[in-house]
Design a protein around this motif. Sequence first.
Motif, PDB file in Angstrom:
ATOM      1  N   ALA A   1      -8.573 -17.846  33.044  1.00 62.78           N
ATOM      2  CA  ALA A   1      -8.373 -16.883  31.967  1.00 62.78           C
ATOM      3  C   ALA A   1      -7.015 -16.202  32.124  1.00 62.78           C
ATOM      4  N   PRO A   2      -6.495 -15.603  31.063  1.00 64.43           N
ATOM      5  CA  PRO A   2      -5.178 -14.956  31.143  1.00 64.43           C
ATOM      6  C   PRO A   2      -5.157 -13.829  32.165  1.00 64.43           C
ATOM      7  N   GLY A   3      -4.051 -13.763  32.912  1.00 63.03           N
ATOM      8  CA  GLY A   3      -3.874 -12.712  33.902  1.00 63.03           C
ATOM      9  C   GLY A   3      -4.540 -12.978  35.227  1.00 63.03           C
ATOM     10  N   SER A   4      -5.341 -14.028  35.319  1.00 62.18           N
ATOM     11  CA  SER A   4      -6.061 -14.333  36.551  1.00 62.18           C
ATOM     12  C   SER A   4      -5.133 -15.067  37.522  1.00 62.18           C
ATOM     13  N   MET A   5      -4.954 -14.503  38.719  1.00 69.21           N
ATOM     14  CA  MET A   5      -4.132 -15.144  39.735  1.00 69.21           C
ATOM     15  C   MET A   5      -4.874 -16.357  40.293  1.00 69.21           C
ATOM     16  N   HIS A   6      -4.186 -17.494  40.379  1.00 64.90           N
ATOM     17  CA  HIS A   6      -4.840 -18.679  40.912  1.00 64.90           C
ATOM     18  C   HIS A   6      -3.816 -19.603  41.563  1.00 64.90           C
ATOM     19  N   GLY A   7      -4.269 -20.322  42.565  1.00 67.15           N
ATOM     20  CA  GLY A   7      -3.452 -21.308  43.250  1.00 67.15           C
ATOM     21  C   GLY A   7      -4.364 -22.334  43.887  1.00 67.15           C
ATOM     22  N   PHE A   8      -3.936 -23.604  43.906  1.00 64.94           N
ATOM     23  CA  PHE A   8      -4.809 -24.676  44.370  1.00 64.94           C
ATOM     24  C   PHE A   8      -4.046 -25.692  45.211  1.00 64.94           C
ATOM     25  N   PRO A  57       4.990 -18.340  31.082  1.00 61.99           N
ATOM     26  CA  PRO A  57       4.862 -18.373  29.623  1.00 61.99           C
ATOM     27  C   PRO A  57       4.539 -19.767  29.111  1.00 61.99           C
ATOM     28  N   PHE A  58       4.016 -19.824  27.887  1.00 57.31           N
ATOM     29  CA  PHE A  58       3.582 -21.092  27.307  1.00 57.31           C
ATOM     30  C   PHE A  58       4.730 -22.079  27.189  1.00 57.31           C
ATOM     31  N   ARG A  59       5.928 -21.588  26.916  1.00 56.59           N
ATOM     32  CA  ARG A  59       7.045 -22.509  26.712  1.00 56.59           C
ATOM     33  C   ARG A  59       7.336 -23.333  27.961  1.00 56.59           C
ATOM     34  N   GLU A  60       6.929 -22.843  29.140  1.00 56.44           N
ATOM     35  CA  GLU A  60       7.207 -23.577  30.366  1.00 56.44           C
ATOM     36  C   GLU A  60       6.203 -24.695  30.622  1.00 56.44           C
ATOM     37  N   VAL A  61       5.113 -24.728  29.861  1.00 55.12           N
ATOM     38  CA  VAL A  61       4.130 -25.791  30.070  1.00 55.12           C
ATOM     39  C   VAL A  61       4.030 -26.715  28.865  1.00 55.12           C
ATOM     40  N   ARG A  62       4.870 -26.521  27.860  1.00 53.28           N
ATOM     41  CA  ARG A  62       4.743 -27.309  26.635  1.00 53.28           C
ATOM     42  C   ARG A  62       5.615 -28.559  26.631  1.00 53.28           C
ATOM     43  N   HIS A  63       6.610 -28.612  27.485  1.00 53.50           N
ATOM     44  CA  HIS A  63       7.460 -29.791  27.589  1.00 53.50           C
ATOM     45  C   HIS A  63       8.056 -30.178  26.233  1.00 53.50           C
ATOM     46  N   ASP A  64       7.813 -31.408  25.791  1.00 51.35           N
ATOM     47  CA  ASP A  64       8.514 -31.911  24.615  1.00 51.35           C
ATOM     48  C   ASP A  64       7.680 -31.812  23.340  1.00 51.35           C
ATOM     49  N   GLN A  65       6.667 -30.959  23.316  1.00 53.13           N
ATOM     50  CA  GLN A  65       5.843 -30.803  22.119  1.00 53.13           C
ATOM     51  C   GLN A  65       5.847 -29.334  21.698  1.00 53.13           C
ATOM     52  N   LEU A  68      -3.508 -23.448  26.378  1.00 54.32           N
ATOM     53  CA  LEU A  68      -3.405 -22.985  24.998  1.00 54.32           C
ATOM     54  C   LEU A  68      -3.338 -21.464  24.972  1.00 54.32           C
ATOM     55  N   PRO A  69      -2.704 -20.895  23.947  1.00 58.49           N
ATOM     56  CA  PRO A  69      -2.647 -19.436  23.822  1.00 58.49           C
ATOM     57  C   PRO A  69      -4.048 -18.848  23.669  1.00 58.49           C
ATOM     58  N   SER A  70      -4.308 -17.771  24.387  1.00 61.00           N
ATOM     59  CA  SER A  70      -5.622 -17.132  24.314  1.00 61.00           C
ATOM     60  C   SER A  70      -5.920 -16.622  22.911  1.00 61.00           C
ATOM     61  N   ALA A  71      -4.883 -16.179  22.193  1.00 58.18           N
ATOM     62  CA  ALA A  71      -5.091 -15.707  20.823  1.00 58.18           C
ATOM     63  C   ALA A  71      -5.590 -16.835  19.932  1.00 58.18           C
ATOM     64  N   THR A  72      -5.116 -18.053  20.188  1.00 58.12           N
ATOM     65  CA  THR A  72      -5.581 -19.208  19.417  1.00 58.12           C
ATOM     66  C   THR A  72      -7.053 -19.471  19.696  1.00 58.12           C
ATOM     67  N   HIS A  95      -1.094 -16.793  34.169  1.00 59.43           N
ATOM     68  CA  HIS A  95      -0.638 -17.089  32.812  1.00 59.43           C
ATOM     69  C   HIS A  95      -1.008 -15.906  31.932  1.00 59.43           C
ATOM     70  N   GLU A  96      -0.029 -15.166  31.464  1.00 60.63           N
ATOM     71  CA  GLU A  96      -0.307 -14.056  30.558  1.00 60.63           C
ATOM     72  C   GLU A  96      -0.495 -14.599  29.142  1.00 60.63           C
ATOM     73  N   GLY A  97      -1.630 -14.272  28.552  1.00 63.62           N
ATOM     74  CA  GLY A  97      -1.881 -14.697  27.181  1.00 63.62           C
ATOM     75  C   GLY A  97      -2.225 -16.161  27.028  1.00 63.62           C
ATOM     76  N   LEU A  98      -2.597 -16.821  28.127  1.00 61.05           N
ATOM     77  CA  LEU A  98      -2.918 -18.248  28.079  1.00 61.05           C
ATOM     78  C   LEU A  98      -4.259 -18.525  28.740  1.00 61.05           C
ATOM     79  N   HIS A  99      -4.990 -19.484  28.192  1.00 58.01           N
ATOM     80  CA  HIS A  99      -6.155 -20.070  28.845  1.00 58.01           C
ATOM     81  C   HIS A  99      -5.778 -21.473  29.323  1.00 58.01           C
ATOM     82  N   GLN A 100      -6.327 -21.850  30.457  1.00 60.70           N
ATOM     83  CA  GLN A 100      -6.080 -23.190  30.978  1.00 60.70           C
ATOM     84  C   GLN A 100      -7.415 -23.826  31.360  1.00 60.70           C
ATOM     85  N   LEU A 101      -7.627 -25.052  30.886  1.00 61.76           N
ATOM     86  CA  LEU A 101      -8.823 -25.822  31.192  1.00 61.76           C
ATOM     87  C   LEU A 101      -8.409 -27.018  32.039  1.00 61.76           C
TER      88      LEU A 101
END
Length: 297
Positions: free
Chosen positions: A80-87, A12-20, A100-104, A46-52
């Motif tokens: 993209a949201p729901g896409s399994m990834h590991g690096f 979830p987004f709250r786990e990547v937002r830290h102190d903001q 960022l939230p995909s809805a945004t 990430h459900e409902g999240l995009h990551q760049l």
Amino acid sequence: MTLETQAIRPVPFREVRHDQPDDCVHYEPVATRFAAMNWTIPMHCHEGLHQLQYLTEGSVQGRIDDRQVSGCAPVFFLMAPGSMHGFQYSHDAVGHQLTLPSATLARWLAQTPVLEQWLNGSFMLHPCAVQAERWRIGFEQIAEEFESAHPGRVQTLCALTTLMAVQAGRLYGAQAVGEKRYDTRDALARRFKALVELHYGKHWPLSDYAALLGVGQDHLSRACRKAWGLGALTVLNDRLLLQARRLLAYTPLSVSEIAEQLGYADSAYFSRVFRRGVGRTPSEYRVLAEQGIHSAD
């Protein structure tokens, strides 16, 4: 490279937002999180999240869903949201990551559905020197703004993040489908695919989607064939099979649990549907996935 595939869960987004907590985007240098994890990020989604993510130095290899990917800087990833990834990253990796939230993102791109469609899937890009320099400057501006307390900080972050996403979408679109014009049938196909993404687990008949879109089933299928070379029913079934493959490859759920999660009351029927679509039973596919073999796709 072996990436851990057990106990996969959405992040979830709250786990990547830290102190903001009030920001609509979260920024961090790649070293902030990756160095603490020995430069290896296990398979997750990430459900409902995009990551760049943009690397300016170093290299990376890994997997996005069923695709093996690798690259040396400069290299750009969009997850993209729901896409399994590991690096797994080289220890000299330097770069930037935005979440960022995909809805945004969808709200920002509401007036440009072509871009929204291109950014609805995960991809990797190797930019030319000019684009690499644009992204370097843009991400450095985001990094500086994220740590600031200037008036208009959030608005600036939104504007800069939109710019990064638009540039990525344009480049991906040019590489994936070339420069072409989209007519009303393309717009209809994109609207259908967006509905499928929201409701595929409910097993609606195709007639329900067509009714929501205000067209007949034949008209909808013609639009999908023009856009992707596939009928509307195939697009719908393929989305269910994609989720089934993800769950088989990256979670410890049993076949019956996966069938139930995907809305199938009968696991035997689910297995028949899966075999017809993929060419292997769910159990056979899982064994191959554990061996890193995805020839069924």
